[in-house]
Write an enzyme that holds these catalytic residues in place. Structure first.
Site, mmCIF file in Angstrom:
data_model
loop_
_atom_site.group_PDB
_atom_site.id
_atom_site.type_symbol
_atom_site.label_atom_id
_atom_site.label_comp_id
_atom_site.label_asym_id
_atom_site.label_seq_id
_atom_site.Cartn_x
_atom_site.Cartn_y
_atom_site.Cartn_z
ATOM 1 N N TYR A 150 -0.596 8.420 -11.046
ATOM 2 C CA TYR A 150 -0.234 7.933 -9.713
ATOM 3 C C TYR A 150 -0.555 6.445 -9.583
ATOM 4 C CZ TYR A 150 -0.764 7.287 -4.630
ATOM 5 O OH TYR A 150 -0.696 6.815 -3.339
ATOM 6 N N ASP A 180 -1.165 7.318 5.824
ATOM 7 C CA ASP A 180 -1.633 6.081 5.197
ATOM 8 C C ASP A 180 -1.380 4.924 6.145
ATOM 9 O OD1 ASP A 180 -2.323 3.970 3.552
ATOM 10 O OD2 ASP A 180 -1.171 4.680 1.843
ATOM 11 N N ASP A 218 -10.689 -1.905 0.289
ATOM 12 C CA ASP A 218 -11.136 -0.648 -0.318
ATOM 13 C C ASP A 218 -10.526 0.503 0.468
ATOM 14 O OD1 ASP A 218 -13.002 -1.710 -2.298
ATOM 15 O OD2 ASP A 218 -14.186 -2.331 -0.564
ATOM 16 N N ASP A 248 -8.657 7.677 -1.042
ATOM 17 C CA ASP A 248 -7.499 8.556 -0.934
ATOM 18 C C ASP A 248 -7.924 9.991 -1.193
ATOM 19 O OD1 ASP A 248 -6.028 6.265 -0.534
ATOM 20 O OD2 ASP A 248 -4.643 6.613 -2.197
#
Length: 124
Positions: free
Chosen positions: A14, A38, A95, A98
């Protein structure tokens, strides 16, 4: 479901695909009907068409780097990224953590990116 090592390999792929603007490859990781947040707290991208449009808009100017272990538990994983956003001759850094949740076929059903614009900075 994938093993923890397979999940870690998926995350590595990914990240590589993000850095190479491989939208088709990224979309292969997602299940039909997936949801991407996101950032968390912003508008959710629901379904593969919305998720594809989001990645197509953000990945060309983005470089991400894994900054720690990929932590795997049950059908989820979490990992820390350093994101560099490139705009013309300027870069900014952020930073992010996920979190992926997977279905039984190992496809991402829910992606959450935890980050805040207030944390954007000029240096890594």
């Amino acid at each position: 479901m994938y093993t923890p090592d397979e999940v870690r390999s998926l995350v590595t792929r990914y990240i590589d695909m993000m850095c190479n603007n491989d939208i088709d490859g990224i979309m292969e990781l997602y299940a039909e009907g997936a949801v991407s947040e996101d950032p968390v707290g912003g508008p959710a991208h629901e379904g593969k068409d919305a998720i594809r449009a989001f990645y197509a808009a953000v990945t060309p100017a983005l470089h991400v780097e894994l900054k720690g272990p990929v932590c795997v538990a049950a059908n989820s994983c979490a990992f820390l990224l350093l994101a560099r956003h490139n705009f013309e001759d300027h870069s900014s850094y952020l930073d992010a953590t996920d979190v992926f949740t997977f279905n039984d076929e190992g496809k991402i059903t829910h992606m959450q990116a935890f980050w805040n614009m207030a944390d954007v900075r000029e240096q890594p």
